[in-house]
Design a protein around this motif. Sequence first.
Motif, PDB file in Angstrom:
ATOM      1  N   GLY A  80      22.133  21.779  -2.134  1.00  0.00           N
ATOM      2  CA  GLY A  80      20.721  22.085  -2.149  1.00  0.00           C
ATOM      3  C   GLY A  80      20.538  22.445  -3.663  1.00  0.00           C
ATOM      4  N   ALA A 101      13.483  17.413   3.457  1.00  0.00           N
ATOM      5  CA  ALA A 101      14.961  16.990   3.202  1.00  0.00           C
ATOM      6  C   ALA A 101      15.802  16.866   4.467  1.00  0.00           C
ATOM      7  N   ARG A 102      15.250  17.827   5.411  1.00  0.00           N
ATOM      8  CA  ARG A 102      16.095  17.658   6.620  1.00  0.00           C
ATOM      9  C   ARG A 102      15.651  16.271   7.586  1.00  0.00           C
ATOM     10  N   GLY A 105      17.490  13.503   5.517  1.00  0.00           N
ATOM     11  CA  GLY A 105      18.926  13.503   5.472  1.00  0.00           C
ATOM     12  C   GLY A 105      19.358  13.233   6.887  1.00  0.00           C
ATOM     13  N   ARG A 107      19.519  15.336   9.178  1.00  0.00           N
ATOM     14  CA  ARG A 107      20.527  16.456   9.093  1.00  0.00           C
ATOM     15  C   ARG A 107      20.223  17.155  10.514  1.00  0.00           C
ATOM     16  N   ARG A 145      13.005  24.710   1.348  1.00  0.00           N
ATOM     17  CA  ARG A 145      13.266  23.421   1.490  1.00  0.00           C
ATOM     18  C   ARG A 145      14.783  23.288   1.385  1.00  0.00           C
ATOM     19  N   ALA A 149      17.773  22.108   4.302  1.00  0.00           N
ATOM     20  CA  ALA A 149      18.605  20.654   4.113  1.00  0.00           C
ATOM     21  C   ALA A 149      20.055  20.872   4.509  1.00  0.00           C
TER      22      ALA A 149
END
Length: 374
Positions: A80, A101-102, A105, A107, A145, A149
């Motif tokens: 990050g 971002a999550r 990705g 994730r 953010r 992530a």
Amino acid sequence: MKMLDVNIAGKIGSFAVSARFQAEQGVTALFGPSGAGKSTILKMIAGTARPDSGHIVAGERVFFDSVTGVSLPARARGVGFVFQDGRLFPHMSVRRNLTYARWAGRREASRSLEEVVGLLGLAAHLDRYPGTLSGGERQRVAIGRALLAEPEILLLDEPLSSLDRDRRAEILPYLEAVANEAHTPILYVSHETDEVARLADQVVVVENGNVGAIGTPAEILGQRRFPMDEEGPVSILEGRVIDVDERYGMARVEIGGALIELSKDSLPVEGGVRLRIHASDIAIAMQAHKGLSIRNQLQCTVEAVELRGHSAQIALSFGRQKLFSRITTKSADILGLKTGMQVTALIKAISVESGRAKIQGKTERQASLKVFPV
């Protein structure tokens, strides 16, 4: 516990860096003047710049190893990164910026959006857009953010440098909260003494592309002739609470073999504590005084006297700790202060920057608070 192990050397253009250090859970500050190479080291860890040799290992994951030829791309490192300007998507709401971002990705979440929003005080801003936010609010979104992530490591590249003093004061408590709650190593790039004193567990000094020293904030900042923050010279001391006087609500703190008293409400119940004392809050006497309301009086040795116009900056030592006082030139002349003299430091006010207390097996960071000893 996740460990970041860095041992790298390389160049960006003609600028060479060589860095070797380790960082555990908590905040490791890369500290040094502008242009020293701090951000370059961060880019090599993140994977946006490549070292020539060495290794970067986070826990069991090898990000880079020049011997085996491993060099993970930035997107595969799970890092990050928070930049100086936040770099939010202007066309996305705060909510979408936080979750981007999550989503990108794919994730899995160990933290909920609500948890991070609460941690950073963003609940009232979720439907707003970056252009309507203050600088401090934008940086809080950028940090959120990065946390969402699910990073292996959190890298913050001078996140407060673009903010004015009021906005910096606004966001620092949120950074303290992140430092307390994050379960990953955090690398924090800064050249500001007050940020390092308030946030860091470990300090890595970077000078001319090289690591010059590694230690606690008190050890590193105490090595400087006159450590400075926005209000002038400052002393950073590390100590531990040894007992509490419930009758008067006071705690005794042992620092370098000396004892000082502080309000117990500002301190952890037990364990370590970090104190910050501005030079203007330290007076100097030739001997201890019993008839004063100032109870914290430390026997010190004068290490240096530096005259600056009508003021004098005095470096003092007691044990392995250092204090810095700022008095008038006239007072310094009247006292006849010289290197090697024995004097008494009278401490009028102390900021409790952070502490460590074991609570249910977890290390908890204490809030920053200024207290006035009596």
